[in-house]
Design an enzyme around this catalytic site. Structure first.
Site, PDB file in Angstrom:
ATOM      1  CD  GLU A 112      19.633 128.090 -46.234  1.00 53.31           C
ATOM      2  OE1 GLU A 112      18.982 127.094 -46.544  1.00 53.31           O
ATOM      3  OE2 GLU A 112      19.342 129.249 -46.604  1.00 53.31           O
TER       4      GLU A 112
ATOM      5  N   GLY B  42      25.798 127.235 -33.319  1.00 51.32           N
ATOM      6  CA  GLY B  42      25.790 127.257 -34.791  1.00 51.32           C
ATOM      7  C   GLY B  42      25.275 125.922 -35.282  1.00 51.32           C
ATOM      8  CB  SER B  43      27.025 122.738 -36.107  1.00 52.81           C
ATOM      9  OG  SER B  43      27.722 123.169 -37.254  1.00 52.81           O
TER      10      SER B  43
ATOM     11  CD  GLU C 179      20.868 131.685 -29.473  1.00 52.67           C
ATOM     12  OE1 GLU C 179      21.573 131.332 -28.500  1.00 52.67           O
ATOM     13  OE2 GLU C 179      19.628 131.764 -29.441  1.00 52.67           O
TER      14      GLU C 179
ATOM     15  CD  GLN D 110      44.897 114.682 -74.708  1.00 49.55           C
ATOM     16  OE1 GLN D 110      45.774 114.137 -74.044  1.00 49.55           O
ATOM     17  NE2 GLN D 110      44.386 114.128 -75.785  1.00 49.55           N
TER      18      GLN D 110
HETATM   19  N1  COS Z   1      11.969 117.912 -40.133  1.00 50.03           N
HETATM   20  C1  COS Z   1      11.134 117.831 -39.078  1.00 50.03           C
HETATM   21  N2  COS Z   1      11.539 117.560 -37.817  1.00 50.03           N
HETATM   22  C2  COS Z   1      12.857 117.358 -37.635  1.00 50.03           C
HETATM   23  C3  COS Z   1      13.788 117.409 -38.688  1.00 50.03           C
HETATM   24  C4  COS Z   1      13.299 117.701 -39.980  1.00 50.03           C
HETATM   25  N3  COS Z   1      14.115 117.769 -41.026  1.00 50.03           N
HETATM   26  N4  COS Z   1      15.026 117.184 -38.197  1.00 50.03           N
HETATM   27  C5  COS Z   1      14.891 116.973 -36.883  1.00 50.03           C
HETATM   28  N5  COS Z   1      13.574 117.079 -36.552  1.00 50.03           N
HETATM   29  C6  COS Z   1      12.982 116.890 -35.226  1.00 50.03           C
HETATM   30  C7  COS Z   1      13.377 115.524 -34.688  1.00 50.03           C
HETATM   31  O1  COS Z   1      12.463 114.530 -35.128  1.00 50.03           O
HETATM   32  C8  COS Z   1      13.299 115.730 -33.189  1.00 50.03           C
HETATM   33  O2  COS Z   1      11.960 115.662 -32.777  1.00 50.03           O
HETATM   34  P1  COS Z   1      11.512 114.592 -31.634  1.00 50.03           P
HETATM   35  O3  COS Z   1      12.314 115.003 -30.417  1.00 50.03           O
HETATM   36  O4  COS Z   1      10.047 114.830 -31.487  1.00 50.03           O
HETATM   37  O5  COS Z   1      11.892 113.272 -32.154  1.00 50.03           O
HETATM   38  C9  COS Z   1      13.747 117.192 -33.031  1.00 50.03           C
HETATM   39  O6  COS Z   1      13.528 117.826 -34.296  1.00 50.03           O
HETATM   40  C10 COS Z   1      15.193 117.311 -32.645  1.00 50.03           C
HETATM   41  O7  COS Z   1      15.957 116.678 -33.639  1.00 50.03           O
HETATM   42  P2  COS Z   1      17.375 116.059 -33.359  1.00 50.03           P
HETATM   43  O8  COS Z   1      17.295 115.212 -32.145  1.00 50.03           O
HETATM   44  O9  COS Z   1      17.833 115.425 -34.619  1.00 50.03           O
HETATM   45  O10 COS Z   1      18.229 117.363 -33.019  1.00 50.03           O
HETATM   46  P3  COS Z   1      19.786 117.528 -32.746  1.00 50.03           P
HETATM   47  O11 COS Z   1      19.951 118.547 -31.706  1.00 50.03           O
HETATM   48  O12 COS Z   1      20.423 116.197 -32.536  1.00 50.03           O
HETATM   49  O13 COS Z   1      20.413 118.181 -34.085  1.00 50.03           O
HETATM   50  C11 COS Z   1      20.945 118.889 -36.292  1.00 50.03           C
HETATM   51  C12 COS Z   1      19.984 118.179 -35.312  1.00 50.03           C
HETATM   52  C13 COS Z   1      22.407 118.806 -35.911  1.00 50.03           C
HETATM   53  C14 COS Z   1      20.723 118.180 -37.598  1.00 50.03           C
HETATM   54  C15 COS Z   1      20.489 120.361 -36.348  1.00 50.03           C
HETATM   55  O14 COS Z   1      20.821 121.035 -35.185  1.00 50.03           O
HETATM   56  C16 COS Z   1      21.042 121.102 -37.536  1.00 50.03           C
HETATM   57  O15 COS Z   1      20.524 121.004 -38.651  1.00 50.03           O
HETATM   58  N6  COS Z   1      22.107 121.914 -37.301  1.00 50.03           N
HETATM   59  C17 COS Z   1      22.605 122.819 -38.305  1.00 50.03           C
HETATM   60  C18 COS Z   1      21.888 124.113 -38.163  1.00 50.03           C
HETATM   61  C19 COS Z   1      22.006 124.913 -39.393  1.00 50.03           C
HETATM   62  O16 COS Z   1      21.789 124.461 -40.502  1.00 50.03           O
HETATM   63  N7  COS Z   1      22.351 126.152 -39.199  1.00 50.03           N
HETATM   64  C20 COS Z   1      22.490 127.054 -40.288  1.00 50.03           C
HETATM   65  C21 COS Z   1      22.012 128.362 -39.843  1.00 50.03           C
HETATM   66  S1  COS Z   1      20.536 128.798 -40.529  1.00 50.03           S
HETATM   67  S2  COS Z   1      21.108 129.692 -42.188  1.00 50.03           S
END
Ligand code: COS
Length: 384
Positions: free
Chosen positions: A364, A130-131, A126, A280
């Protein structure tokens, strides 16, 4: 691991031929027109490219992760825009349904995704999230047998082409983080759903992104993925684990293509009375690239096999995405350097690839998010 080596070889050979004979010659046209020609899209459908990873019972080829990355190595040896068009149906657009959808949802949508009749896209990001994906603000409020969705999604790949959107929205406003999020399938044409203008990007012309806007968009409760609220963020993370492996394989394939181009150029281009490949300092750039591509390729195959074995590969997928996307950036940089001035002009494909591959380190999950996931998983495992 491979179920049927002969069938797989036929598939990989036909992909390699399609890339060489149909896609590579169309690269410039796609970059100039920002469109993939309709006849190529039809051929992609005929080849089954939209359904590579969709289970066979729904009309796809049902590739294992190992088979998928082998296919991705081939598909990536051309402009990433071609891969992008089929990428969401095989990856982030369909996987939410595949991993967590109900049987009915799968039966309804997957066959159309497998055939390419429908394009799926994944709407997580959104303007303000993002991250930090779990902070998303799009809401879905239940009203009897519907949800009313409000919010804006940004940079959504294939949104202009999509027939369905996998949308992450907050169903429980009292839970600010991940637990309040649910995932929905929203169909194109649903009243209240509209699209922003197509983004003008640095590269990957032919692949389109735009905003997806929801204004009191009413979606049937039957379209809540898995019929369960509060697990949409986990669905998204599972989807991304797989998506990150796929993108890593794409990074390997594109890097191989750039290195092939650079090697050919170095063997033809003469300076100081001999082909520059004889020097090289050029050889060092070729060799470093070759070694790094080999490392990334081995990592991706290993992680894919582990996933096929049923292991949790969240850490490995992030390791692959981190290493392969950064490697691809370094190879792009060296490929331009080997081309010298020619690498800076659009007559040579490497100028375009240099811009195209910049995205791999961002989408991603950025490199920094992969670092964070890897380190957090290490600390979690060590404290058990
Ligand atoms: N598979 C299954 N469950 C997962 C998981 C995974 N790979 N990663 C996290 N979870 C679960 C966690 O276990 C947690 O569940 P519980 O609360 O029941 O324990 C829940 O999801 C929340 O996870 P977490 O606390 O790790 O979330 P955060 O908000 O701290 O953030 C990140 C996690 C930063 C890793 C995540 O927001 C992320 O990947 N951000 C990048 C987003 C992205 O890739 N965007 C690209 C756009 S899409 S093209």
């Amino acid at each position: 691991m491979i179920r049927d080596q002969e069938t797989l070889s036929i598939l990989l050979d036909s992909l390699a031929r399609f890339v060489r004979e149909r896609l590579v010659p169309a690269e410039n046209e796609v970059a100039e027109t920002d469109e993939i020609p309709a006849d190529i899209v039809s051929e992609m459908r005929e080849l089954g490219l939209f359904g590579l990873t969709i289970p066979e019972e729904y009309g796809g080829l049902g590739l294992t992760m190992e088979e998928e990355v082998l296919a991705a190595f081939e598909i990536a040896k051309t402009s990433p825009a071609f891969r992008s068009l089929v990428g969401t149906n095989n990856g982030i657009g369909s996987q939410g349904l595949i991993v967590d959808g109900t049987d009915e949802q799968k039966r309804h949508y997957l066959p159309k995704l497998a055939s390419g009749e429908l394009i799926a896209s994944f709407a997580l990001t959104e303007p303000g999230s993002g991250s930090d994906a779990a902070s998303l603000r799009t809401t879905a409020v239940r009203e009897r047998d519907h949800y009313v969705i409000n919010g804006t999604k940004r940079f959504i790949t294939n949104a202009p082409e999509a027939g369905i959107y996998t949308v992450m929205a907050r169903t429980n406003p009292d839970i600010k983080g991940a637990g309040g999020i649910s995932a929905f399938i929203v169909e194109k044409g649903t009243p209240g759903l509209s699209l922003g203008k197509i983004d003008k990007k640095m590269g990957q012309q032919g692949a389109h992104t735009c905003d997806v806007i929801f204004e009191n968009c009413r979606v049937s409760a039957a379209n809540l993925i898995g019929g369960k609220e509060g697990v949409g963020f986990k669905t998204a993370m599972k989807v991304l684990d797989k998506g990150r492996l796929h993108i890593s394989a794409i990074c390997v394939g594109v890097a191989e293509r750039m290195l092939d181009d650079a090697l050919r150029y170095a063997m033809e281009r003469k300076q100081f009375g001999q082909p520059i490949a004889g020097f090289q300092l050029i050889q060092a750039m070729l060799a470093d690239s070759r070694a790094e591509i080999y490392a990334a390729r081995s990592m991706v195959l290993d992680a894919a096999r582990r996933r096929d074995d049923g292991q949790d590969v969240s850490t490995e997928a992030s390791c692959c995405k981190l290493f392969a996307s950064e490697m691809c950036g370094r190879v792009a940089d060296r490929a331009v350097q080997i081309h010298g001035g020619a690498g800076y002009v659009s007559e040579y494909a490497v100028e375009r690839f240099y811009r195209d591959v910049r995205l791999f380190r961002i989408y991603e999950g950025t490199t920094q998010i992969q670092q964070l996931v890897i380190a957090r998983n290490m600390i979690r495992d060590a404290s058990r």
